[in-house]
Motif scaffolding. Sequence first.
Motif, PDB file in Angstrom:
ATOM      1  N   LEU A  93       0.846  -1.178   0.000  1.00 30.64           N
ATOM      2  CA  LEU A  93       0.000   0.000   0.000  1.00 30.64           C
ATOM      3  C   LEU A  93       0.890   1.240   0.000  1.00 30.64           C
ATOM      4  O   LEU A  93       1.761   1.371   0.865  1.00 30.64           O
ATOM      5  CB  LEU A  93      -0.893   0.041   1.234  1.00 30.64           C
ATOM      6  N   THR A  94       0.674   2.141  -0.944  1.00 29.72           N
ATOM      7  CA  THR A  94       1.432   3.379  -0.989  1.00 29.72           C
ATOM      8  C   THR A  94       0.489   4.572  -1.054  1.00 29.72           C
ATOM      9  O   THR A  94      -0.700   4.429  -1.349  1.00 29.72           O
ATOM     10  CB  THR A  94       2.382   3.415  -2.194  1.00 29.72           C
ATOM     11  N   ARG A  95       1.034   5.740  -0.779  1.00 19.69           N
ATOM     12  CA  ARG A  95       0.271   7.004  -0.821  1.00 19.69           C
ATOM     13  C   ARG A  95      -1.053   6.855  -0.077  1.00 19.69           C
ATOM     14  O   ARG A  95      -2.116   7.206  -0.595  1.00 19.69           O
ATOM     15  CB  ARG A  95       0.062   7.434  -2.273  1.00 19.69           C
ATOM     16  N   LEU A  96      -0.947   6.360   1.127  1.00 24.43           N
ATOM     17  CA  LEU A  96      -2.141   6.092   1.923  1.00 24.43           C
ATOM     18  C   LEU A  96      -2.843   7.378   2.326  1.00 24.43           C
ATOM     19  O   LEU A  96      -2.210   8.406   2.590  1.00 24.43           O
ATOM     20  CB  LEU A  96      -1.775   5.279   3.158  1.00 24.43           C
ATOM     21  N   THR A  97      -4.156   7.292   2.364  1.00 24.45           N
ATOM     22  CA  THR A  97      -4.986   8.398   2.822  1.00 24.45           C
ATOM     23  C   THR A  97      -5.909   7.890   3.929  1.00 24.45           C
ATOM     24  O   THR A  97      -6.041   6.683   4.145  1.00 24.45           O
ATOM     25  CB  THR A  97      -5.827   8.977   1.685  1.00 24.45           C
ATOM     26  N   ALA A  98      -6.576   8.818   4.568  1.00 27.73           N
ATOM     27  CA  ALA A  98      -7.505   8.448   5.636  1.00 27.73           C
ATOM     28  C   ALA A  98      -8.606   7.522   5.116  1.00 27.73           C
ATOM     29  O   ALA A  98      -9.130   6.690   5.864  1.00 27.73           O
ATOM     30  CB  ALA A  98      -8.114   9.700   6.256  1.00 27.73           C
ATOM     31  N   GLY A 153     -16.098 -23.317  -0.948  1.00 21.43           N
ATOM     32  CA  GLY A 153     -16.540 -22.096  -0.290  1.00 21.43           C
ATOM     33  C   GLY A 153     -15.398 -21.118  -0.129  1.00 21.43           C
ATOM     34  O   GLY A 153     -14.257 -21.408  -0.476  1.00 21.43           O
ATOM     35  N   ASP A 154     -15.705 -19.936   0.401  1.00 15.79           N
ATOM     36  CA  ASP A 154     -14.704 -18.893   0.607  1.00 15.79           C
ATOM     37  C   ASP A 154     -14.057 -19.037   1.977  1.00 15.79           C
ATOM     38  O   ASP A 154     -14.732 -19.291   2.974  1.00 15.79           O
ATOM     39  CB  ASP A 154     -15.352 -17.506   0.505  1.00 15.79           C
ATOM     40  N   TYR A 155     -12.755 -18.827   2.012  1.00 11.66           N
ATOM     41  CA  TYR A 155     -12.024 -18.807   3.276  1.00 11.66           C
ATOM     42  C   TYR A 155     -11.520 -17.386   3.521  1.00 11.66           C
ATOM     43  O   TYR A 155     -11.107 -16.699   2.584  1.00 11.66           O
ATOM     44  CB  TYR A 155     -10.858 -19.792   3.236  1.00 11.66           C
ATOM     45  N   TRP A 156     -11.539 -16.999   4.800  1.00 11.64           N
ATOM     46  CA  TRP A 156     -11.137 -15.647   5.183  1.00 11.64           C
ATOM     47  C   TRP A 156     -10.117 -15.710   6.312  1.00 11.64           C
ATOM     48  O   TRP A 156     -10.189 -16.580   7.186  1.00 11.64           O
ATOM     49  CB  TRP A 156     -12.350 -14.850   5.659  1.00 11.64           C
ATOM     50  N   GLY A 157      -9.224 -14.714   6.312  1.00 16.46           N
ATOM     51  CA  GLY A 157      -8.356 -14.539   7.451  1.00 16.46           C
ATOM     52  C   GLY A 157      -9.040 -13.695   8.504  1.00 16.46           C
ATOM     53  O   GLY A 157     -10.172 -13.240   8.323  1.00 16.46           O
ATOM     54  N   GLN A 158      -8.331 -13.466   9.607  1.00 14.55           N
ATOM     55  CA  GLN A 158      -8.924 -12.724  10.722  1.00 14.55           C
ATOM     56  C   GLN A 158      -8.875 -11.214  10.505  1.00 14.55           C
ATOM     57  O   GLN A 158      -9.580 -10.467  11.183  1.00 14.55           O
ATOM     58  CB  GLN A 158      -8.211 -13.085  12.039  1.00 14.55           C
ATOM     59  N   GLY A 159      -8.053 -10.773   9.547  1.00 10.62           N
ATOM     60  CA  GLY A 159      -7.966  -9.354   9.243  1.00 10.62           C
ATOM     61  C   GLY A 159      -6.828  -8.661   9.979  1.00 10.62           C
ATOM     62  O   GLY A 159      -6.393  -9.106  11.049  1.00 10.62           O
ATOM     63  N   THR A 160      -6.367  -7.574   9.393  1.00 15.50           N
ATOM     64  CA  THR A 160      -5.343  -6.741  10.024  1.00 15.50           C
ATOM     65  C   THR A 160      -5.754  -5.276   9.860  1.00 15.50           C
ATOM     66  O   THR A 160      -6.181  -4.856   8.788  1.00 15.50           O
ATOM     67  CB  THR A 160      -3.955  -7.019   9.423  1.00 15.50           C
ATOM     68  N   GLN A 161      -5.628  -4.519  10.931  1.00 15.44           N
ATOM     69  CA  GLN A 161      -6.100  -3.135  10.941  1.00 15.44           C
ATOM     70  C   GLN A 161      -5.067  -2.200  10.324  1.00 15.44           C
ATOM     71  O   GLN A 161      -3.892  -2.224  10.697  1.00 15.44           O
ATOM     72  CB  GLN A 161      -6.396  -2.687  12.375  1.00 15.44           C
ATOM     73  N   VAL A 162      -5.527  -1.381   9.407  1.00 16.68           N
ATOM     74  CA  VAL A 162      -4.709  -0.302   8.853  1.00 16.68           C
ATOM     75  C   VAL A 162      -5.398   1.013   9.213  1.00 16.68           C
ATOM     76  O   VAL A 162      -6.573   1.212   8.873  1.00 16.68           O
ATOM     77  CB  VAL A 162      -4.568  -0.425   7.324  1.00 16.68           C
ATOM     78  N   THR A 163      -4.678   1.867   9.900  1.00 13.03           N
ATOM     79  CA  THR A 163      -5.202   3.165  10.293  1.00 13.03           C
ATOM     80  C   THR A 163      -4.286   4.251   9.757  1.00 13.03           C
ATOM     81  O   THR A 163      -3.088   4.242  10.016  1.00 13.03           O
ATOM     82  CB  THR A 163      -5.311   3.299  11.815  1.00 13.03           C
ATOM     83  N   VAL A 164      -4.870   5.157   8.990  1.00 11.07           N
ATOM     84  CA  VAL A 164      -4.110   6.260   8.408  1.00 11.07           C
ATOM     85  C   VAL A 164      -4.590   7.548   9.063  1.00 11.07           C
ATOM     86  O   VAL A 164      -5.739   7.953   8.893  1.00 11.07           O
ATOM     87  CB  VAL A 164      -4.298   6.336   6.885  1.00 11.07           C
ATOM     88  N   SER A 165      -3.692   8.167   9.823  1.00 14.78           N
ATOM     89  CA  SER A 165      -4.086   9.348  10.577  1.00 14.78           C
ATOM     90  C   SER A 165      -2.870  10.208  10.850  1.00 14.78           C
ATOM     91  O   SER A 165      -1.777   9.697  11.099  1.00 14.78           O
ATOM     92  CB  SER A 165      -4.743   8.942  11.899  1.00 14.78           C
TER      93      SER A 165
END
Length: 115
Positions: free
Chosen positions: A82-87, A102-114
């Motif tokens: 991810l580049t040039r991230l914005t809010a 079926g679909d498999y999903w991960g648990q997710g990872t938080q990205v916060t741009v602030s």
Amino acid sequence: QVHLVESGGGLVQPGDSLRLSCAASGSTIWYAMAWFRQAPGKEREFVAQINVPGDATNYADSVKGRFTISRNGGENTVYLHLTRLTADDTAIYSCNVPTSLGDYWGQGTQVTVSS
């Protein structure tokens, strides 16, 4: 079954970059992996997809030119640079593997741009 584990999220400033990783394991045959994201109060949305050979990719218009999806086949790991991230990029990013079972999903990872 496919087990997915994401990593690499964090708190960054506008304009910064991040690299997310999604490590896949399991015995189910899969043909592609995708990243989705869900911002607070919004529906989950598609971000990018890559096929197993790693030679075909697809991006949402909102990230095209800023995000790059790639695959390390030897390790069954998919990356999202991810580049040039914005809010507006603030969200939980999750990887997804569609299979015939079926679909498999991960648990997710938080990205916060602030700032």
